[in-house]
Design a protein around this motif. Sequence first.
Motif, PDB file in Angstrom:
ATOM      1  N   ALA A 181      14.160  -2.153  -2.944  1.00 13.34           N
ATOM      2  CA  ALA A 181      12.884  -2.165  -2.382  1.00 13.34           C
ATOM      3  C   ALA A 181      11.411  -1.342  -3.152  1.00 13.34           C
ATOM      4  CB  ALA A 181      13.074   0.226  -1.576  1.00 13.34           C
ATOM      5  N   VAL A 182      12.272  -0.995  -4.895  1.00 18.10           N
ATOM      6  CA  VAL A 182      11.501  -1.169  -5.386  1.00 18.10           C
ATOM      7  C   VAL A 182      10.408  -2.093  -6.118  1.00 18.10           C
ATOM      8  CG1 VAL A 182      11.325   0.221  -8.031  1.00 18.10           C
ATOM      9  CG2 VAL A 182      12.492   1.294  -5.905  1.00 18.10           C
ATOM     10  N   ARG A 186       4.338   7.696   2.933  1.00 17.38           N
ATOM     11  CA  ARG A 186       5.148   7.989   2.956  1.00 17.38           C
ATOM     12  C   ARG A 186       5.413   8.435   1.175  1.00 17.38           C
ATOM     13  NH1 ARG A 186      10.626   9.491   0.117  1.00 17.38           N
ATOM     14  NH2 ARG A 186      10.652   6.944  -0.261  1.00 17.38           N
ATOM     15  N   LEU A 187       5.304   7.550   0.451  1.00 20.64           N
ATOM     16  CA  LEU A 187       5.656   7.181  -1.204  1.00 20.64           C
ATOM     17  C   LEU A 187       3.769   7.529  -1.312  1.00 20.64           C
ATOM     18  CD1 LEU A 187       7.829   4.787  -2.148  1.00 20.64           C
ATOM     19  CD2 LEU A 187       8.476   6.849  -1.991  1.00 20.64           C
ATOM     20  N   GLY A 188       3.174   7.526  -0.266  1.00 17.92           N
ATOM     21  CA  GLY A 188       1.243   7.813  -1.053  1.00 17.92           C
ATOM     22  C   GLY A 188       1.022   6.285  -2.141  1.00 17.92           C
ATOM     23  N   ILE A 189       1.856   5.414  -1.594  1.00 18.41           N
ATOM     24  CA  ILE A 189       0.775   4.081  -2.492  1.00 18.41           C
ATOM     25  C   ILE A 189       0.164   3.495  -1.117  1.00 18.41           C
ATOM     26  CG2 ILE A 189       1.636   1.439  -2.826  1.00 18.41           C
ATOM     27  CD1 ILE A 189       4.430   2.686  -3.564  1.00 18.41           C
ATOM     28  N   ALA A 190      -0.468   3.172   0.128  1.00 20.68           N
ATOM     29  CA  ALA A 190      -1.341   2.821   1.361  1.00 20.68           C
ATOM     30  C   ALA A 190      -0.885   4.020   1.563  1.00 20.68           C
ATOM     31  CB  ALA A 190      -0.640   1.633   1.509  1.00 20.68           C
ATOM     32  N   ARG A 191      -2.866   3.823   2.196  1.00 22.24           N
ATOM     33  CA  ARG A 191      -3.236   4.858   3.551  1.00 22.24           C
ATOM     34  C   ARG A 191      -3.624   4.008   5.061  1.00 22.24           C
ATOM     35  NH1 ARG A 191      -8.787   5.456   3.769  1.00 22.24           N
ATOM     36  NH2 ARG A 191     -10.040   4.851   1.568  1.00 22.24           N
ATOM     37  N   VAL A 231       3.910   2.558  -8.614  1.00 25.21           N
ATOM     38  CA  VAL A 231       4.495   3.859  -9.205  1.00 25.21           C
ATOM     39  C   VAL A 231       4.132   5.286  -7.876  1.00 25.21           C
ATOM     40  CG1 VAL A 231       3.831   5.845 -10.958  1.00 25.21           C
ATOM     41  CG2 VAL A 231       3.383   3.585 -11.439  1.00 25.21           C
ATOM     42  N   PRO A 232       4.975   4.813  -7.139  1.00 22.72           N
ATOM     43  CA  PRO A 232       4.761   6.231  -6.759  1.00 22.72           C
ATOM     44  C   PRO A 232       4.500   7.214  -6.264  1.00 22.72           C
ATOM     45  CG  PRO A 232       7.145   4.817  -6.337  1.00 22.72           C
ATOM     46  CD  PRO A 232       6.436   4.134  -7.384  1.00 22.72           C
ATOM     47  N   GLN A 233       3.484   7.889  -5.690  1.00 22.61           N
ATOM     48  CA  GLN A 233       3.333   9.945  -5.867  1.00 22.61           C
ATOM     49  C   GLN A 233       4.323  10.275  -5.521  1.00 22.61           C
ATOM     50  OE1 GLN A 233       0.025  10.063  -7.466  1.00 22.61           O
ATOM     51  NE2 GLN A 233       0.360   7.724  -7.586  1.00 22.61           N
ATOM     52  N   LYS A 234       5.212  10.726  -4.488  1.00 24.13           N
ATOM     53  CA  LYS A 234       6.668  11.049  -3.937  1.00 24.13           C
ATOM     54  C   LYS A 234       7.594   9.649  -4.333  1.00 24.13           C
ATOM     55  CE  LYS A 234       2.925  13.184  -0.290  1.00 24.13           C
ATOM     56  NZ  LYS A 234       2.579  12.777   0.690  1.00 24.13           N
ATOM     57  N   GLY A 235       9.172  11.153  -3.819  1.00 20.81           N
ATOM     58  CA  GLY A 235       9.857   9.329  -3.518  1.00 20.81           C
ATOM     59  C   GLY A 235      10.726  10.059  -5.204  1.00 20.81           C
ATOM     60  N   PHE A 236      11.379  10.333  -5.064  1.00 22.71           N
ATOM     61  CA  PHE A 236      11.657  11.155  -6.929  1.00 22.71           C
ATOM     62  C   PHE A 236      13.010   9.605  -6.984  1.00 22.71           C
ATOM     63  CE2 PHE A 236      15.220  12.260  -9.674  1.00 22.71           C
ATOM     64  CZ  PHE A 236      14.274  13.176 -10.187  1.00 22.71           C
ATOM     65  N   ASP A 237      14.164   9.044  -6.362  1.00 18.60           N
ATOM     66  CA  ASP A 237      14.416   8.534  -6.579  1.00 18.60           C
ATOM     67  C   ASP A 237      13.798   7.352  -7.044  1.00 18.60           C
ATOM     68  OD1 ASP A 237      17.156  10.340  -5.593  1.00 18.60           O
ATOM     69  OD2 ASP A 237      16.903   8.937  -3.843  1.00 18.60           O
ATOM     70  N   ALA A 280      12.627   8.152 -10.626  1.00 13.19           N
ATOM     71  CA  ALA A 280      13.512   8.001 -11.221  1.00 13.19           C
ATOM     72  C   ALA A 280      14.409   6.324 -11.383  1.00 13.19           C
ATOM     73  CB  ALA A 280      14.713   8.569 -10.794  1.00 13.19           C
ATOM     74  N   ALA A 281      14.081   5.300 -10.455  1.00 12.14           N
ATOM     75  CA  ALA A 281      13.909   3.742 -11.205  1.00 12.14           C
ATOM     76  C   ALA A 281      13.669   3.078 -11.923  1.00 12.14           C
ATOM     77  CB  ALA A 281      14.073   3.386 -10.099  1.00 12.14           C
ATOM     78  N   TYR A 282      12.350   3.701 -11.898  1.00 10.80           N
ATOM     79  CA  TYR A 282      10.894   2.866 -12.693  1.00 10.80           C
ATOM     80  C   TYR A 282      11.273   3.906 -14.025  1.00 10.80           C
ATOM     81  CZ  TYR A 282       7.957  -0.413 -10.524  1.00 10.80           C
ATOM     82  OH  TYR A 282       7.839  -1.326 -10.136  1.00 10.80           O
ATOM     83  N   PHE A 283      11.774   5.343 -14.410  1.00 15.19           N
ATOM     84  CA  PHE A 283      11.329   5.849 -15.702  1.00 15.19           C
ATOM     85  C   PHE A 283      13.199   5.203 -16.420  1.00 15.19           C
ATOM     86  CE2 PHE A 283      15.049   8.782 -17.568  1.00 15.19           C
ATOM     87  CZ  PHE A 283      14.383   9.298 -19.005  1.00 15.19           C
ATOM     88  N   GLY A 284      13.759   5.186 -15.987  1.00 15.22           N
ATOM     89  CA  GLY A 284      15.617   3.869 -16.322  1.00 15.22           C
ATOM     90  C   GLY A 284      14.880   2.662 -16.750  1.00 15.22           C
ATOM     91  N   HIS A 285      13.296   1.861 -15.944  1.00 12.36           N
ATOM     92  CA  HIS A 285      13.433   0.377 -16.145  1.00 12.36           C
ATOM     93  C   HIS A 285      12.457   0.734 -17.756  1.00 12.36           C
ATOM     94  CE1 HIS A 285      10.307  -3.437 -15.885  1.00 12.36           C
ATOM     95  NE2 HIS A 285      11.467  -4.153 -15.160  1.00 12.36           N
ATOM     96  N   ASN A 286      11.638   1.454 -17.314  1.00  5.59           N
ATOM     97  CA  ASN A 286      10.570   1.822 -18.739  1.00  5.59           C
ATOM     98  C   ASN A 286      11.507   2.118 -19.689  1.00  5.59           C
ATOM     99  OD1 ASN A 286       9.106   0.763 -17.113  1.00  5.59           O
ATOM    100  ND2 ASN A 286       7.932   2.315 -16.194  1.00  5.59           N
ATOM    101  N   VAL A 287      11.555   2.787 -19.590  1.00  2.00           N
ATOM    102  CA  VAL A 287      11.955   3.632 -20.747  1.00  2.00           C
ATOM    103  C   VAL A 287      13.390   2.454 -21.605  1.00  2.00           C
ATOM    104  CG1 VAL A 287      13.601   5.910 -22.411  1.00  2.00           C
ATOM    105  CG2 VAL A 287      12.097   6.259 -20.713  1.00  2.00           C
ATOM    106  N   HIS A 288      14.264   1.971 -20.902  1.00  5.63           N
ATOM    107  CA  HIS A 288      15.838   0.849 -21.480  1.00  5.63           C
ATOM    108  C   HIS A 288      14.110   0.244 -22.065  1.00  5.63           C
ATOM    109  CE1 HIS A 288      17.363  -2.115 -20.676  1.00  5.63           C
ATOM    110  NE2 HIS A 288      18.590  -1.922 -21.514  1.00  5.63           N
TER     111      HIS A 288
END
Length: 287
Positions: free
Chosen positions: A91-92, A152-157, A172-178, A181-189
């Motif tokens: 989905a991401v 829901r994620l604040g990406i579109a209106r 980069v979702p404004q909401k949606g922790f999961d 977190a997926a982008y956190f893992g990808h980018n920091v990695h």
Amino acid sequence: MPSPNPPASVLHALRRVMRPLVRLMLKKGVTYTYFADMLKGVFVEVAEQEFRLDDKPPSDSRISLITGVHRKDVRRLRDAPHDFSEQLPEAVSLGAHLVSTWLSTPPFCIRPGQAAPLPRLASAGGGQSFDALVGHVSKDIRARVVLDEWQRLGIARIDGEDRVHLETTAFVPQKGFDEKAAYFGHNVHDHACAAVHNLTADGPAFFERSVHYDALSPASIEQLRDAVSADGMQTLIAFNTLASQLEARDATGPDAQQRVTIGLYFYSEASAPPPTAVVDESGTKHP
């Protein structure tokens, strides 16, 4: 066999790198015991995949030797199923592709980097609609499903004319922790991989540069934050447009099997206070 005395500079750097990660773990309930067992698995996995001799899988004993993980744990961890993926969740990944297409591909963009407002339905906008955008990227998912999730994620209106507006210039979702977190893992990695390569590998270094100052006012920090948000995003949009064009050109080639991450970040906090001078009995100041 690993050195019994790792470089002090590496240990210092690792301790500093781990501090924000430990902060995240403590905030999200990841205990030392849980993390330590997970870290054993990472040691075993990296040793098994990247420290082979003559391209042969290393024995449990060799992995135990180079990692310090007990041989019984090595066997247990090698036999355990992996419940994670190196890839971004589907989905991401789909969301990132859609945003990239919206920003860089006519007729969905006004110009590269500026997404056009799109009529929600193909019946209203034809090939320049949100339905058409989703269909351009994937035939396997309905546009309505994507739009509901993006709202829901604040990406579109959706505006009063039933047009869909992109609310962000990157997935980069404004909401949606999961999703975050997926982008956190990808980018920091990927950032860490570039930095580790530059410390340990021969050959050309990956580009990894930064500027840093430690005597700025809060007002100056805000001015820099705004400049990075505006100019930095324009730079990333230009890279995104080029990468999209290159990917389209390379798509049918046999060697189109390389991935790339290009990042930019901004961080600010209070500077460490200067060391306090100590005056000894003779009146001499020492830092």
